[in-house]
Write an enzyme that holds these catalytic residues in place. Structure first.
Site, short mmCIF file in Angstrom:
data_model
loop_
_atom_site.label_atom_id
_atom_site.label_comp_id
_atom_site.label_asym_id
_atom_site.label_seq_id
_atom_site.Cartn_x
_atom_site.Cartn_y
_atom_site.Cartn_z
N HIS A 63 0.84 -1.20 0.00
CA HIS A 63 0.00 0.00 0.00
C HIS A 63 0.88 1.26 0.00
O HIS A 63 0.60 2.21 -0.75
CB HIS A 63 -0.93 -0.03 1.22
CG HIS A 63 -1.87 1.10 1.30
ND1 HIS A 63 -1.74 2.11 2.22
CD2 HIS A 63 -2.99 1.40 0.57
CE1 HIS A 63 -2.73 2.97 2.07
NE2 HIS A 63 -3.50 2.56 1.06
N ASP A 105 -6.14 1.93 -1.90
CA ASP A 105 -6.83 1.60 -0.65
C ASP A 105 -7.65 0.33 -0.80
O ASP A 105 -7.65 -0.53 0.09
CB ASP A 105 -7.73 2.76 -0.21
CG ASP A 105 -6.94 3.96 0.29
OD1 ASP A 105 -5.70 3.89 0.39
OD2 ASP A 105 -7.59 4.99 0.58
#
Length: 138
Positions: A63, A105
């Protein structure tokens, strides 16, 4: 410094991206982000260094790498549109930057959900001082 992430979640409110990311995580894992992921391993939370400690921490590493590809908006504060449809997270922005942040996300929330069964409480509130091994490249 990583505890600032908790403060940021509280201060941003319902309009901030970190809140949106937290909603996605809750949807996919059933875990509250502040208690479970705000300070986990070497990468979940604010900043990151060293080697990811487990599959959950690796989701956060990836991420961070994804956020590193974002241009033209701040991924931690950008507000994007998304929805939950039949258990899936659907990103809805036409704006490339906002859509990229949402997809970063979304992918991380899915990854955390896929690894929820290997979540290790030993890595909750893990001290960054333990994260000394060389990091892999994004």
């Amino acid at each position: 410094m990583r505890t600032l992430w908790i403060v940021a979640v509280c201060l941003i409110g319902v309009e901030g991206n970190l809140f949106q990311f937290g909603e996605m995580i809750l949807e996919k894992t059933g875990k509250e982000v502040v208690h479970s992921y705000a300070i986990y391993g070497c990468y979940c939370g604010w900043g990151g260094q060293g080697r990811a400690q487990d599959a959950t921490d690796r989701c956060c590493f990836v991420h961070d790498c994804c956020y590193g590809t974002v241009n033209d908006c701040n991924p931690k504060t950008a507000t994007y549109s998304y929805s939950f449809e039949n258990g899936d997270i659907v990103c809805g922005d036409n704006d490339l930057c906002l859509r990229t942040v949402c997809e970063c996300d979304r992918a991380a929330a899915i990854c955390l959900g896929q690894n929820v069964n290997t979540y290790d409480k030993n890595y909750e509130y893990y001290s960054i001082s333990h994260c000394t091994e060389e990091s892999e490249q994004c």
